[in-house]
Write a protein that holds these residues in place. Sequence first.
Motif, PDB file in Angstrom:
ATOM      1  N   GLY A   1       0.785  -1.225   0.000  1.00  0.00           N
ATOM      2  CA  GLY A   1       0.000   0.000   0.000  1.00  0.00           C
ATOM      3  C   GLY A   1       0.823   1.285   0.000  1.00  0.00           C
ATOM      4  N   THR A  61      -7.553   7.179   3.261  1.00  0.00           N
ATOM      5  CA  THR A  61      -7.911   6.056   2.385  1.00  0.00           C
ATOM      6  C   THR A  61      -7.054   4.833   2.703  1.00  0.00           C
ATOM      7  N   VAL A  63      -8.333   1.188   3.815  1.00  0.00           N
ATOM      8  CA  VAL A  63      -8.167   0.022   2.937  1.00  0.00           C
ATOM      9  C   VAL A  63      -7.226  -1.018   3.537  1.00  0.00           C
ATOM     10  N   PHE A  64      -6.090  -0.575   4.064  1.00  0.00           N
ATOM     11  CA  PHE A  64      -5.048  -1.533   4.448  1.00  0.00           C
ATOM     12  C   PHE A  64      -4.954  -1.779   5.954  1.00  0.00           C
ATOM     13  N   ALA A  94      -4.541  -5.699  -7.708  1.00  0.00           N
ATOM     14  CA  ALA A  94      -5.528  -5.844  -6.642  1.00  0.00           C
ATOM     15  C   ALA A  94      -5.494  -4.636  -5.704  1.00  0.00           C
ATOM     16  N   GLN A  95      -4.292  -4.198  -5.307  1.00  0.00           N
ATOM     17  CA  GLN A  95      -4.165  -3.030  -4.418  1.00  0.00           C
ATOM     18  C   GLN A  95      -4.698  -1.775  -5.127  1.00  0.00           C
ATOM     19  N   GLN A 116      -6.972  -1.524  -7.443  1.00  0.00           N
ATOM     20  CA  GLN A 116      -8.433  -1.559  -7.484  1.00  0.00           C
ATOM     21  C   GLN A 116      -9.033  -1.239  -6.126  1.00  0.00           C
ATOM     22  N   GLN A 117      -8.427  -1.783  -5.065  1.00  0.00           N
ATOM     23  CA  GLN A 117      -8.914  -1.486  -3.704  1.00  0.00           C
ATOM     24  C   GLN A 117      -8.865   0.018  -3.420  1.00  0.00           C
ATOM     25  N   ASN A 146     -11.406   2.005  -5.597  1.00  0.00           N
ATOM     26  CA  ASN A 146     -12.793   1.831  -5.168  1.00  0.00           C
ATOM     27  C   ASN A 146     -13.098   2.492  -3.827  1.00  0.00           C
ATOM     28  N   ALA A 147     -12.043   2.849  -3.102  1.00  0.00           N
ATOM     29  CA  ALA A 147     -12.250   3.376  -1.724  1.00  0.00           C
ATOM     30  C   ALA A 147     -12.752   4.821  -1.757  1.00  0.00           C
TER      31      ALA A 147
END
Length: 144
Positions: free
Chosen positions: A47, A82, A86-87, A136-137, A139-140, A143-144
Amino acid sequence: MRRTWPDDWESRKRGAGCRLCADFTGHSFHSGRVSEALLERHAIAIGHVAVVFRPRHVATFTELAPDELANFWADIQDVGRTIEHVFKPCHVNYLLLGNIVPHLHVHVVPRYLDDSAPERPLPWNTSPVPEEMFTAQFQQLRNA
Ligand SMILES: [Zn+2]
């Protein structure tokens, strides 16, 4: 004095050949007031993001007008929030370095309870994030 910094350092600080001026768009997941938030492909933590000042080339934050400075740090705060969401890091480091690319950017580095340097800065051992994990990260964050 024996100079240790590169001969072109002063011209790079003025923007010569600046790779961040050349391309902000590649992997920006968020456009802020005055910045782009880029997920690092060579990361020191899961992240790891760079928030890059967008309007023009400046080497460091001392060159900003007061409103630019306020907007830049507000953008960094948004990205930090964010990343927290997320993380779920245990802490976040905000690093204003510019030692390699002297275009104003702040590294936002999530810290985790099992990382290698508790209570100290992480060593700058970057490694390429595998493409699948990077996607994947990204996109996360997007989307956040
Ligand atoms: Zn630049």
